[in-house]
Each structure stands twice: as C-alpha cells, then as structure tokens.
Motif scaffolding. Structure first.
Motif, PDB file in Angstrom:
ATOM      1  N   SER A  92       0.817  -1.219   0.000  1.00 15.21           N
ATOM      2  CA  SER A  92       0.000   0.000   0.000  1.00 15.21           C
ATOM      3  C   SER A  92       0.847   1.263   0.000  1.00 15.21           C
ATOM      4  O   SER A  92       0.407   2.309  -0.477  1.00 15.21           O
ATOM      5  CB  SER A  92      -0.921   0.015   1.221  1.00 15.21           C
ATOM      6  OG  SER A  92      -0.168   0.101   2.428  1.00 15.21           O
ATOM      7  N   GLU A 138       0.928   8.033   9.910  1.00 10.56           N
ATOM      8  CA  GLU A 138      -0.425   8.573   9.854  1.00 10.56           C
ATOM      9  C   GLU A 138      -0.827   8.902   8.426  1.00 10.56           C
ATOM     10  O   GLU A 138      -1.951   8.604   7.988  1.00 10.56           O
ATOM     11  CB  GLU A 138      -0.527   9.815  10.734  1.00 10.56           C
ATOM     12  CG  GLU A 138      -1.937  10.363  10.860  1.00 10.56           C
ATOM     13  CD  GLU A 138      -2.031  11.479  11.872  1.00 10.56           C
ATOM     14  OE1 GLU A 138      -3.164  11.849  12.239  1.00 10.56           O
ATOM     15  OE2 GLU A 138      -0.971  11.994  12.305  1.00 10.56           O
ATOM     16  N   LEU A 147      -1.496   5.615   6.482  1.00  5.13           N
ATOM     17  CA  LEU A 147      -2.760   4.990   6.871  1.00  5.13           C
ATOM     18  C   LEU A 147      -3.960   5.766   6.337  1.00  5.13           C
ATOM     19  O   LEU A 147      -4.971   5.175   5.940  1.00  5.13           O
ATOM     20  CB  LEU A 147      -2.845   4.882   8.392  1.00  5.13           C
ATOM     21  CG  LEU A 147      -1.793   4.008   9.080  1.00  5.13           C
ATOM     22  CD1 LEU A 147      -2.006   4.005  10.586  1.00  5.13           C
ATOM     23  CD2 LEU A 147      -1.803   2.587   8.530  1.00  5.13           C
ATOM     24  N   ALA A 148      -3.834   7.077   6.293  1.00  2.54           N
ATOM     25  CA  ALA A 148      -4.937   7.902   5.802  1.00  2.54           C
ATOM     26  C   ALA A 148      -5.166   7.701   4.313  1.00  2.54           C
ATOM     27  O   ALA A 148      -6.297   7.811   3.816  1.00  2.54           O
ATOM     28  CB  ALA A 148      -4.654   9.376   6.093  1.00  2.54           C
ATOM     29  N   ARG A 198      -5.749   2.269   4.270  1.00  2.00           N
ATOM     30  CA  ARG A 198      -5.288   1.475   5.400  1.00  2.00           C
ATOM     31  C   ARG A 198      -4.912   0.047   4.962  1.00  2.00           C
ATOM     32  O   ARG A 198      -5.759  -0.695   4.451  1.00  2.00           O
ATOM     33  CB  ARG A 198      -6.381   1.426   6.464  1.00  2.00           C
ATOM     34  CG  ARG A 198      -5.922   0.940   7.841  1.00  2.00           C
ATOM     35  CD  ARG A 198      -7.075   1.024   8.818  1.00  2.00           C
ATOM     36  NE  ARG A 198      -6.706   0.617  10.160  1.00  2.00           N
ATOM     37  CZ  ARG A 198      -6.250   1.447  11.099  1.00  2.00           C
ATOM     38  NH1 ARG A 198      -6.095   2.730  10.818  1.00  2.00           N
ATOM     39  NH2 ARG A 198      -5.954   0.993  12.306  1.00  2.00           N
ATOM     40  N   PRO A 199      -3.673  -0.360   5.175  1.00  2.00           N
ATOM     41  CA  PRO A 199      -3.270  -1.733   4.853  1.00  2.00           C
ATOM     42  C   PRO A 199      -3.765  -2.706   5.920  1.00  2.00           C
ATOM     43  O   PRO A 199      -4.201  -2.297   7.001  1.00  2.00           O
ATOM     44  CB  PRO A 199      -1.739  -1.653   4.858  1.00  2.00           C
ATOM     45  CG  PRO A 199      -1.436  -0.566   5.848  1.00  2.00           C
ATOM     46  CD  PRO A 199      -2.558   0.438   5.714  1.00  2.00           C
ATOM     47  N   GLU A 200      -3.683  -3.996   5.622  1.00  7.16           N
ATOM     48  CA  GLU A 200      -4.092  -5.001   6.606  1.00  7.16           C
ATOM     49  C   GLU A 200      -3.058  -5.149   7.716  1.00  7.16           C
ATOM     50  O   GLU A 200      -3.408  -5.496   8.843  1.00  7.16           O
ATOM     51  CB  GLU A 200      -4.326  -6.335   5.904  1.00  7.16           C
ATOM     52  CG  GLU A 200      -5.535  -6.294   4.991  1.00  7.16           C
ATOM     53  CD  GLU A 200      -5.802  -7.610   4.298  1.00  7.16           C
ATOM     54  OE1 GLU A 200      -6.507  -8.468   4.888  1.00  7.16           O
ATOM     55  OE2 GLU A 200      -5.312  -7.790   3.169  1.00  7.16           O
ATOM     56  N   VAL A 243       1.319  -3.756   8.817  1.00  2.21           N
ATOM     57  CA  VAL A 243       2.487  -2.936   8.465  1.00  2.21           C
ATOM     58  C   VAL A 243       3.745  -3.615   9.004  1.00  2.21           C
ATOM     59  O   VAL A 243       3.741  -4.174  10.107  1.00  2.21           O
ATOM     60  CB  VAL A 243       2.371  -1.509   9.034  1.00  2.21           C
ATOM     61  CG1 VAL A 243       3.645  -0.705   8.745  1.00  2.21           C
ATOM     62  CG2 VAL A 243       1.153  -0.791   8.445  1.00  2.21           C
ATOM     63  N   LEU A 249       2.349   2.073  15.628  1.00  7.67           N
ATOM     64  CA  LEU A 249       1.366   1.373  14.803  1.00  7.67           C
ATOM     65  C   LEU A 249       0.263   0.760  15.658  1.00  7.67           C
ATOM     66  O   LEU A 249      -0.918   0.844  15.308  1.00  7.67           O
ATOM     67  CB  LEU A 249       2.069   0.298  13.978  1.00  7.67           C
ATOM     68  CG  LEU A 249       2.964   0.821  12.850  1.00  7.67           C
ATOM     69  CD1 LEU A 249       3.918  -0.267  12.377  1.00  7.67           C
ATOM     70  CD2 LEU A 249       2.107   1.330  11.690  1.00  7.67           C
ATOM     71  N   PHE A 257      -2.361   3.080  16.554  1.00  6.24           N
ATOM     72  CA  PHE A 257      -3.362   3.308  15.502  1.00  6.24           C
ATOM     73  C   PHE A 257      -4.267   2.090  15.309  1.00  6.24           C
ATOM     74  O   PHE A 257      -5.140   2.084  14.434  1.00  6.24           O
ATOM     75  CB  PHE A 257      -2.676   3.630  14.172  1.00  6.24           C
ATOM     76  CG  PHE A 257      -2.137   5.027  14.071  1.00  6.24           C
ATOM     77  CD1 PHE A 257      -2.993   6.116  13.949  1.00  6.24           C
ATOM     78  CD2 PHE A 257      -0.768   5.254  14.096  1.00  6.24           C
ATOM     79  CE1 PHE A 257      -2.490   7.411  13.841  1.00  6.24           C
ATOM     80  CE2 PHE A 257      -0.255   6.548  13.995  1.00  6.24           C
ATOM     81  CZ  PHE A 257      -1.123   7.629  13.872  1.00  6.24           C
ATOM     82  N   VAL A 276      -3.288  -0.922  14.281  1.00  5.50           N
ATOM     83  CA  VAL A 276      -2.876  -1.643  13.069  1.00  5.50           C
ATOM     84  C   VAL A 276      -2.077  -2.888  13.439  1.00  5.50           C
ATOM     85  O   VAL A 276      -1.128  -2.801  14.238  1.00  5.50           O
ATOM     86  CB  VAL A 276      -2.011  -0.736  12.170  1.00  5.50           C
ATOM     87  CG1 VAL A 276      -1.554  -1.481  10.929  1.00  5.50           C
ATOM     88  CG2 VAL A 276      -2.773   0.509  11.782  1.00  5.50           C
TER      89      VAL A 276
END
Length: 361
Positions: free
Chosen positions: A35, A61, A64-65, A68-70, A72, A88, A91, A93
């Motif tokens: 991503s 940030e 992700l905005a 958004r990946p599954e 990281v 992370l 957030f 994630v």
C-alpha cells in the motif's frame, strides 16, 4: 490464505529489507500488494516511487490515511523497531515486526509491557517456514523419530537458530541455561551479501558454539562468521529422538524392534535437464508422500523467498481471522532473550540462565 483478494501491507523504512518485501509482492501480485512505504525524506520517497512503483509517505499517519493496509512491517534499524511498533499499535494496526523485535532485554521488556496485551503484533521470523526446515518439523511433529531430545543447528545466527532449536524441541518459555565459547581460525571468505570479493586470502573467522539447556532437551548452536553466505561452510541440522534421528535430509528410525531403516527427504526440483516447468522447488517427499509442497508455483522463488512469502500470506490470513498467528511476539521475544544469553556467556565466560519473563505462556 483462503481469501481471494491480495493481502495489502505497508512498510516503514526503505532499506534493502523493505525492497525485499516489495519484490516478493511484485512477483506474487494475486496474493500480495504494497500500500505504501514511509521514508525519512521527500528525496528518498521520490527514489522509492520511481524504483519500486509504490507510493511513499513521510509518516505512518499519512500512509494509513491514504489507504489502510491489513498490516504494516517496520523495516527499520533495531533501536527504532519498538518505537514504530508502538506507534502502529496506537493506531490499531496489526504489525509484523522485523527480527529482533527490540535490541536488548530492557527493550524487549518495555515493548512487551506496551503492546504485548494488544494481540496485534507478530514477528517476521521465517526460518521455520523454509522448505527443508518445514519438512523436518513435519516429521518431528508426526513422531517419526520419537520424542526429540536434542537439536543441533549450524546454519544461521542467534535468534534465528534459537527459533529453529525451540521449534524442533517443542521448547516453551521456561529457564534456559546457556554455555557459549568462541574460537578463531583462518578461513577464506569469497562471497558476501555484496557479491563475490575476488579474494581467496584466508582471514581470521570466529566460530561460536553454545549449548542451550531446556527442560525439553538440549540445543547445540554452531555458527561461523558469515556462514550464511560463505560457500566453504555447509549448513547442518541434526535432530535426535528416542527412536532415531534426522541428519540434514537423512532420516534413520526403527521400523520394528529389530529393524533400523533409513529414508531420505527428497526434493522435486523442476527445470532440470529437459523439464520445462520452470526452475523452482515443487515439493519435498518422505517415503513416497509429500511433507512440504510449494504453494507458490510459478513465482520461481528461492527457498528463503518461499519462507518469507509464506509468512506474509499467513500474516494476511491471521489478520482476516482465517488462520492461527504466524509467529507470536512472545516467541520472538523468547528467541532473542536466549540469543542475548549466548552473547552474555561469550563475554563473561560463564553459564547464563534466563529467567521466566512476562511474555511466557
């Protein structure tokens, strides 16, 4: 991975390891995609976008905005990994932390205290997914050589080797007593990660040998400087059990009380001689049955690539609730704890016994 859509992961860091992950996704686009990559500077970001064909961002940030990946992967220097992992998790994630997940014991404890209960962090420890090791582990778990009592690894270093030893022994999180010693000897070193050196002059190379005493059995660690790359040093795996042993690809065990038999782990490698299927590993068999199968035929991955891509796909499945965790943060912390004990025993010349830490299960 059972879902049809490709798994999307992001990267923090733009070094050679990040490029490695991007290359794997590019070779397997139906299963994996990137991503974006977080880079330290706009200039490096422009280089990444041009060379890798993925978007670059200045912050987690921002990445992700944008989509958004599954999960990281923080592919950054050791001291930075815990901080990026915590960010992370903040957030919400899922994280696939590089090895080791923190640089030292204080770092491991601090990281576990901060994110251990989140259930969001796994570790990119791929060695148990390498085809040869995966085949041996399959036989061990079937009980082919009985109860495993010792495992010797002469292949890779510290936490990676510890991971293999723990898996082969089924060792958990109890105390481990480590005795490590090192000696040097002349050895030519003609090949490194940067390529062939053109120099065959022997240089002093250190070999570290350590015994690892677990409740479940004994581990023997044997590693020579640059053994990963040096073609003059073989890899060696010896797994001993109550009914036989595995030595590399040879398996000896009792068929009945009077009949010891020997079998081989046999690779089917395509692309040799007149085989036109493409050069890659197809499967590994034992006594006429497949104990490891390449799930990524057609991508022409090396065996190390197969291990890493297996981990990435299993991470995707885990994030989707379709599979067990690929490699827990607790296991990653325990591997590095014992790896650190090897270093401490070398420095002090004394036995080192690890304690039972907060991540113990």
């Amino acid at each position: 991975m059972t879902s049809q859509t490709a798994g999307r992961f992001g990267l923090v860091g733009s070094g050679w390891r990040s490029e490695f992950f991007v290359r794997l996704a590019r070779q397997l686009p139906e299963r994996l995609s990137v991503s974006g990559v977080v880079t330290r500077s706009r200039e490096r970001g422009a280089e990444v976008e041009a060379a890798w064909g993925v978007p670059a961002f200045r912050s987690v940030e921002e990445m992700l905005a944008a989509g958004r990946p599954e999960f990281v992967i923080p592919s950054v220097p050791w001291p930075v990994t815990p901080e990026v992992t915590k960010e992370l998790v903040g957030f919400g994630v899922p994280v696939l932390a590089e090895t080791p997940p923190a640089a030292d014991l204080d770092g491991l404890r601090d990281l576990w205290a901060a994110v251990g209960s989140s259930g969001l962090v796994q570790v990119a420890e791929q060695y148990s997914y390498m085809p040869g090791h995966a085949a041996r582990l399959a036989l061990v778990r079937e009980g082919v050589i009985g109860q495993v009592t010792s495992a010797q690894i002469s292949s890779t270093h510290l936490y990676h080797a510890v991971s293999l030893i723990r898996h082969l022994l089924g060792a958990g999180f109890g105390e481990t007593t480590v005795t490590a010693r090192s000696f040097t000897a002349p050895l030519a070193d003609p090949l490194s990660r940067d390529g062939w050196t053109g120099d065959s002059t022997p240089k002093e190379a250190a070999t570290t040998i350590a015994t690892l005493g677990f409740a479940e059995g004994m581990g023997l660690y044997d590693f020579t400087d640059n053994q990963w790359w040096n073609p003059l040093r073989a890899r060696r795996v010896v797994v001993r059990g109550s009914l036989g042993e595995i030595v590399d690809d040879s398996v000896v065990r009792l068929a009945d009380p009077r009949t010891p038999v020997e079998s081989r782990l046999t690779r089917r490698q395509t692309g040799i001689d007149l085989n036109l299927e493409g050069r890659e590993l197809d499967h590994i068999s034992f006594d006429g049955r497949v104990v490891y199968r390449n799930e990524y035929r057609g991508a022409h991955f090396s065996e190390d690539d197969l291990a890493v891509v297996s981990l990435l796909c299993r991470m995707t499945s885990w994030c989707r609730g379709e599979a067990p965790e690929p490699y827990s943060l607790a296991d990653g912390c325990q591997d590095h704890l014992i790896g650190l004990a090897i270093g401490e025993s070398l420095r002090t010349g004394a036995d080192v016994t690890t304690g039972r830490e907060a991540w113990a299960r």
